[in-house]
Design an enzyme around this catalytic site. Structure first.
Site, PDB file in Angstrom:
ATOM      1  N   LYS A 227       0.787  -1.104   0.141  1.00  0.00           N
ATOM      2  CA  LYS A 227       0.089   0.102   0.015  1.00  0.00           C
ATOM      3  C   LYS A 227       1.017   1.172   0.043  1.00  0.00           C
ATOM      4  O   LYS A 227       1.706   1.648   0.924  1.00  0.00           O
ATOM      5  CB  LYS A 227      -0.853  -0.017   1.396  1.00  0.00           C
ATOM      6  CG  LYS A 227      -1.684   1.367   1.051  1.00  0.00           C
ATOM      7  CD  LYS A 227      -2.442   1.460   2.561  1.00  0.00           C
ATOM      8  CE  LYS A 227      -3.408   2.669   2.754  1.00  0.00           C
ATOM      9  NZ  LYS A 227      -4.436   2.728   3.637  1.00  0.00           N
TER      10      LYS A 227
ATOM     11  N   ASP B 235     -14.554   4.508   9.935  1.00  0.00           N
ATOM     12  CA  ASP B 235     -14.804   4.446   8.552  1.00  0.00           C
ATOM     13  C   ASP B 235     -14.934   3.205   7.680  1.00  0.00           C
ATOM     14  O   ASP B 235     -14.384   2.628   6.724  1.00  0.00           O
ATOM     15  CB  ASP B 235     -13.353   5.038   7.778  1.00  0.00           C
ATOM     16  CG  ASP B 235     -13.652   5.615   6.406  1.00  0.00           C
ATOM     17  OD1 ASP B 235     -14.626   5.828   5.952  1.00  0.00           O
ATOM     18  OD2 ASP B 235     -12.746   5.945   5.598  1.00  0.00           O
TER      19      ASP B 235
END
Length: 289
Positions: free
Chosen positions: A5, A93
């Site tokens: 990532k 989230d």
């Protein structure tokens, strides 16, 4: 296999925050395992080396979900939330894009902990968190004394997208979200909630709400495919999407819901087996002695 990532150019404090919370929850079930942090010597960009989980596009995946898929993956998601909530962490989230579903190996991972925070009672938090269509009433009404229940609402919207339609709330602006929530759960329920907690409802918010609404949960469930119209799934979803955050079901309570009876029975049987195995071992030791 591993995944990398790469962080886009964002403040280093945000990256540190995500690394910190990813490490804090590493022992919670269904969280991503990170192996290393690397930096490109030429560009200076930072990347996380993590375990690789094969996943697909959410809309396509959800269209092919069976009721058993919904049961399994929601149970796993709630296990994760229960574990992180038990150590004082709000994700803030939760959404399908932050959940990796590996349907081949029956694995799930809740990722992206960059907006997570530690919960302290009576502390004010930013309401500018989460992704619009998964934001709970306390967030879009700017009630700053919220808690873990923001994750439950978002998980409920995610469940609705598995069961009924994707997206559950097809909105791009907060005004549209306010309309969709009040149209589903009634304007009066939202106004009563605001009055209970002393939340100011502005004229612009009032203009977003339909004048007359009638709560009829069955009309929502009937939009699902016939094979998804399960009364236990419907009841759990309804308990997760309660406007008043104090009345919303917790992750721990949700895991005991009848919808997950199959898994709670399996866990109880496994625990009994482990206890019996331990007792048998103790008997063997006693006999030898």
């Amino acid at each position: 296999h591993c995944a990398i990532k790469t962080y886009r150019p964002i403040p280093i404090d945000f990256i540190k925050r995500e690394i910190f919370f990813t490490d804090v929850v590493r022992n919670c079930p269904n969280t991503i395992q990170c192996f290393d942090l690397i930096q490109d010597p030429l560009t200076g960009s930072i990347a996380h080396v993590c375990e690789y989980i094969q996943t697909g596009r959410r809309k396509t995946e959800f269209q092919s979900f069976t009721l058993e898929d919904v049961r399994y993956y929601m149970y796993q998601l709630l296990r994760t939330l229960d574990a992180c909530h038990s150590i004082g962490i709000m994700h803030r989230d939760v959404k399908p894009d932050n959940i990796l579903f590996d349907r081949v190996n029956r694995q799930m991972r809740l990722i992206d902990w960059g907006l997570a925070d530690i919960y302290f009672p009576k502390q004010q938090y930013s309401t500018g968190v989460g992704t619009l269509r998964y934001r709970s009433p306390e967030l879009f009404l700017n009630y700053r004394y919220y808690d873990y229940s923001v994750d439950i609402w978002a998980a409920g919207i995610t469940m609705g997208e598995m069961l009924i339609r994707y997206p559950f709330f097809d909105v791009k602006f907060q005004d549209e979200l306010i309309y969709e929530v009040t149209n589903l759960l009634t304007t009066s329920a939202l106004l009563e909630y605001a009055e209970k907690y002393g939340i100011e409802v502005t004229d612009s918010m009032l203009r977003c709400m339909p004048d007359y609404t009638f709560f009829e949960w069955s009309s929502l469930i009937n939009q699902a495919k016939p094979e998804m119209r399960d009364p236990d799934a419907s009841d759990l979803l309804r308990r997760m999407l309660i406007i008043d955050h104090q009345h919303r079901i917790t992750a721990h309570e949700a895991l005991q819901h009848k919808f997950f009876e199959k898994y709670t029975k399996e866990e109880a049987e496994n625990q009994n087996k482990e206890i019996n195995d331990i007792n048998d071992d103790e008997k063997d030791v006693f006999t030898i002695a």
